[in-house]
Scaffold this active site. Structure first.
Site, PDB file in Angstrom:
ATOM      1  N   GLU A 267       0.865  -1.177   0.000  1.00 33.62           N
ATOM      2  CA  GLU A 267       0.000   0.000   0.000  1.00 33.62           C
ATOM      3  C   GLU A 267       0.901   1.226   0.000  1.00 33.62           C
ATOM      4  OE1 GLU A 267      -2.956   0.129  -0.714  1.00 33.62           O
ATOM      5  OE2 GLU A 267      -3.531   2.151  -0.150  1.00 33.62           O
ATOM      6  N   GLU A 297      -1.100  10.031  -5.087  1.00 30.75           N
ATOM      7  CA  GLU A 297       0.074   9.160  -5.096  1.00 30.75           C
ATOM      8  C   GLU A 297       0.434   8.679  -6.503  1.00 30.75           C
ATOM      9  OE1 GLU A 297      -1.134   8.098  -0.576  1.00 30.75           O
ATOM     10  OE2 GLU A 297      -1.567   6.614  -2.115  1.00 30.75           O
ATOM     11  N   ASP A 440      -6.936   2.671   2.927  1.00 29.36           N
ATOM     12  CA  ASP A 440      -6.391   1.415   3.470  1.00 29.36           C
ATOM     13  C   ASP A 440      -7.492   0.344   3.486  1.00 29.36           C
ATOM     14  OD1 ASP A 440      -4.171   2.956   3.895  1.00 29.36           O
ATOM     15  OD2 ASP A 440      -4.473   3.176   6.049  1.00 29.36           O
TER      16      ASP A 440
HETATM   17  N1  LIG Z   1     -17.025   9.976   1.959  1.00 28.08           N
HETATM   18  C1  LIG Z   1     -16.524   8.865   1.443  1.00 28.08           C
HETATM   19  N2  LIG Z   1     -17.294   7.756   1.320  1.00 28.08           N
HETATM   20  C2  LIG Z   1     -16.790   6.617   0.791  1.00 28.08           C
HETATM   21  N3  LIG Z   1     -15.529   6.508   0.323  1.00 28.08           N
HETATM   22  C3  LIG Z   1     -14.727   7.570   0.413  1.00 28.08           C
HETATM   23  C4  LIG Z   1     -15.175   8.799   0.973  1.00 28.08           C
HETATM   24  N4  LIG Z   1     -14.154   9.684   0.933  1.00 28.08           N
HETATM   25  C5  LIG Z   1     -13.115   9.033   0.373  1.00 28.08           C
HETATM   26  N5  LIG Z   1     -13.443   7.772   0.060  1.00 28.08           N
HETATM   27  C6  LIG Z   1     -12.570   6.769  -0.586  1.00 28.08           C
HETATM   28  O1  LIG Z   1     -11.389   6.666   0.177  1.00 28.08           O
HETATM   29  C7  LIG Z   1     -10.244   6.900  -0.638  1.00 28.08           C
HETATM   30  C8  LIG Z   1      -9.176   7.595   0.195  1.00 28.08           C
HETATM   31  O2  LIG Z   1      -7.995   6.955   0.028  1.00 28.08           O
HETATM   32  P1  LIG Z   1      -6.608   7.487   0.592  1.00 28.08           P
HETATM   33  O3  LIG Z   1      -6.352   8.850   0.131  1.00 28.08           O
HETATM   34  O4  LIG Z   1      -5.600   6.468   0.255  1.00 28.08           O
HETATM   35  O5  LIG Z   1      -6.908   7.495   2.161  1.00 28.08           O
HETATM   36  P2  LIG Z   1      -6.059   6.910   3.381  1.00 28.08           P
HETATM   37  O6  LIG Z   1      -4.640   6.885   2.912  1.00 28.08           O
HETATM   38  O7  LIG Z   1      -6.300   7.883   4.477  1.00 28.08           O
HETATM   39  O8  LIG Z   1      -6.555   5.559   3.696  1.00 28.08           O
HETATM   40  C9  LIG Z   1     -10.768   7.744  -1.784  1.00 28.08           C
HETATM   41  O9  LIG Z   1      -9.983   7.567  -2.936  1.00 28.08           O
HETATM   42  C10 LIG Z   1     -12.186   7.233  -1.983  1.00 28.08           C
HETATM   43  O10 LIG Z   1     -12.215   6.140  -2.869  1.00 28.08           O
HETATM   44  O1  LIG Z   2       3.353   7.232   7.238  1.00 31.81           O
HETATM   45  P1  LIG Z   2       2.888   7.002   8.629  1.00 31.81           P
HETATM   46  O2  LIG Z   2       3.413   8.013   9.576  1.00 31.81           O
HETATM   47  O3  LIG Z   2       3.074   5.602   9.091  1.00 31.81           O
HETATM   48  O4  LIG Z   2       1.313   7.291   8.645  1.00 31.81           O
HETATM   49  C1  LIG Z   2       0.438   6.764   7.752  1.00 31.81           C
HETATM   50  C2  LIG Z   2      -0.884   7.457   7.860  1.00 31.81           C
HETATM   51  O5  LIG Z   2      -1.694   6.857   6.869  1.00 31.81           O
HETATM   52  C3  LIG Z   2      -2.835   6.255   7.431  1.00 31.81           C
HETATM   53  O6  LIG Z   2      -2.527   4.899   7.665  1.00 31.81           O
HETATM   54  C4  LIG Z   2      -4.006   6.372   6.494  1.00 31.81           C
HETATM   55  O7  LIG Z   2      -3.697   5.752   5.274  1.00 31.81           O
HETATM   56  C5  LIG Z   2      -3.018   7.005   8.728  1.00 31.81           C
HETATM   57  O8  LIG Z   2      -3.777   6.290   9.655  1.00 31.81           O
HETATM   58  C6  LIG Z   2      -1.608   7.253   9.172  1.00 31.81           C
HETATM   59  O9  LIG Z   2      -1.505   8.341  10.035  1.00 31.81           O
HETATM   60 MG   LIG Z   3      -3.833   5.849   1.304  1.00 31.08          MG
END
Ligand SMILES: Nc1ncnc2c1ncn2[C@@H]1O[C@H](COP(=O)(O)OP(=O)(O)O)[C@@H](O)[C@H]1O
Ligand SMILES: O=P(O)(O)OC[C@H]1O[C@](O)(CO)[C@@H](O)[C@@H]1O
Ligand SMILES: [Mg+2]
Length: 460
Positions: A267, A297, A440
């Site tokens: 990831e 990304e 994630d």
């Molecule tokens: N309100 C929402 N409801 C459902 N899915 C969402 C919503 N907001 C974002 N998402 C999904 O979550 C993804 C976010 O991914 P990402 O930026 O990798 O988040 P993180 O790294 O915090 O897990 C978005 O690309 C979208 O597909």
């Molecule tokens: O790069 P780091 O400091 O491990 O953090 C990753 C961040 O991405 C997330 O896992 C979301 O994708 C957060 O919960 C977290 O804070």
């Molecule tokens: Mg992410």
């Protein structure tokens, strides 16, 4: 689709390397305007043009935060100055503190979904992090005792002196309006801005005592989800550097696969430093079978691979045609089995034509992914397999039909014969409880259902 989900629940997964505490702030207009007042709108604007890639002082934070708000894009910027803790803590009251990091989020998700076994590893495990893991028999942390591998509940395995890593998460919401000098800014999408702590004491690695047991762990699971490479620093004061940790990380993957050829999902997460990003891509991706990433990304990666114009287009317009083109480049140049891209409006898989799954099966896997994200966005947390149904009740976003149309158009324009490419619109929750970790969640749902579908076909 439910039957695929049920097959995925039978799997065991290994996860490494990052478990954090996410301290979440729900950003309001007042927060933002106060920060701008404190630092001066002209100063903020100027620093936004410099585009700082790490946070050393308050103005760096505010500049990158406003940039994220203006674009509505998910971003993460490393905090490298430990003295800024007080600055943050004096200005923000954290609304929620919860487990974070790809490992923390995915471990709790899969354990609550009743997956067979989740082995979650992080080189640091302080009591605070251990307490945030769900306490269930299917979620275990690997330790070495008397020369033997023992799997324990995190709460029985934490180490008193381990550091606690806290990341600050700023959740922003679509429609928030604020003023930067004379400019009125309206946030175009909901999302999160991560201030990611990057300090000397936290190294992304498998501790030496556990390392010899990685082949055994590989035997115990059906796949591994690896992340956290974004936490590697260029250089450490003891002389070690990114090359050192990346060599170790490559060794880990080879060891995990030594006794059983398990599939590896990486990831991806934001890496601001271009040189570091390139190193992670070139060292780690070729050893991965599957990679997941968001729209910022993929743009960052294409920049590193030498496609800055395409990267800018994806970042600014998020057009399907560009993502397909960029996805094909990454799949081929890094020789992945499957690439999964999640964006606010659509999810996409790109594989080579000879992938054993049909397009319909690949779509089912993405459906599971967006359903889980929608459930988490609605509920804040997924606590049991029953919550999957909550996701099913969330409608596809309003651009659903447009997404499909644009995809068909892109397929007509681009060479896609050598690939299988599928796309689905996201089920988008209007007022999400939080957005951090939704990506994630998508990747965990996508990768595990991909494995389950391969297994059904006798291909894994
Ligand atoms: N309100 C929402 N409801 C459902 N899915 C969402 C919503 N907001 C974002 N998402 C999904 O979550 C993804 C976010 O991914 P990402 O930026 O990798 O988040 P993180 O790294 O915090 O897990 C978005 O690309 C979208 O597909
Ligand atoms: O790069 P780091 O400091 O491990 O953090 C990753 C961040 O991405 C997330 O896992 C979301 O994708 C957060 O919960 C977290 O804070
Ligand atoms: Mg992410």
């Amino acid at each position: 689709m439910i039957d695929v989900f049920q097959d995925a629940q039978k799997l065991s997964l290994y996860l490494a390397y990052n478990v954090n505490v996410d301290a979440i702030v729900y950003l309001r207009k007042e927060h933002i305007e106060k920060l701008i007042r404190e630092l001066g709108s002209e100063n903020v604007r100027r620093r936004m043009e410099d585009y700082p890639r790490e946070i050393n002082e308050p103005i760096d934070f505010v500049a990158r935060l406003i940039h994220a708000l203006k674009t509505g894009k998910p971003m993460a910027v490393p905090l490298v100055n430990e003295e800024m803790h007080t600055w943050f803590d004096e200005r923000f009251k954290y609304n929620v503190e919860r487990i974070g990091g790809q490992v923390g989020i995915i471990a709790n998700l899969l354990a609550n979904l009743d997956f067979k076994k989740v082995i979650a590893y992080s080189p640091i495990l302080a009591k605070r992090q251990a307490q945030m893991f769900v306490n269930k028999p299917n979620l275990l942390y690997p330790v070495v005792e008397n020369g033997e591998l023992v799997l324990k509940k995190p709460i029985e395995a934490y180490r008193e002196n381990d550091p606690v890593k806290v990341n600050r998460i700023f959740e922003f919401r679509k429609g928030t309006r604020f003023k930067l000098g004379n400019e009125v800014i309206e946030v175009p999408h909901s999302g999160r801005f991560i201030v990611a702590s990057r300090f000397e004491s936290i190294r992304i690695e498998t501790k030496e005592d556990l390392k010899p047991f990685l082949p055994k762990i590989g035997e115990l699971v059906d796949g591994a989800i690896l992340s956290g490479y974004q936490g590697i620093k260029k250089r450490y004061s003891d002389g070690k550097d990114a090359n050192y940790y990346l060599r170790k990380a490559k060794e880990d993957i080879r060891l995990l696969k030594k006794n059983k050829d398990i599939k590896i999902h990486v990831e991806f997460a934001s890496i601001q430093d271009r040189e570091l990003r390139k190193k992670v891509i070139y060292n780690i991706f070729p050893l991965a079978d599957s990679v997941g990433m968001d729209e910022s990304e993929i743009a960052h990666i294409l920049n590193s691979l030498g496609y800055p114009k395409l990267a800018d287009r994806i970042f600014n317009y998020n057009r399907i045609e560009d993502t397909v083109l960029g996805g094909k480049i990454i799949l081929d140049e890094l020789n992945l089995e499957i690439l999964q891209i999640h964006t606010i409006y659509y999810l996409m898989y790109i594989t080579h034509k000879d992938n054993p799954l049909s397009e319909d099966e690949l779509r089912q896997s993405l459906e599971i992914a967006t359903t889980l994200a929608a459930a988490r966005a609605s509920l804040g947390d997924i606590k049991s397999p029953e919550d999957f149904k909550v996701g099913l009740r969330v409608p596809y976003n309003e651009y659903g039909e447009f997404v499909k149309l644009r995809f068909e158009e892109a397929k007509r324009k681009l060479r896609t014969r050598e690939y299988k490419i599928v796309i689905i619109p996201t089920r988008l929750v209007k007022n999400p409880v939080s957005t951090v970790g939704l990506g994630d969640t998508i990747s965990a749902g996508a990768f595990t259902s991909y494995l389950a579908l391969l297994r059904r076909k006798g291909m894994y």
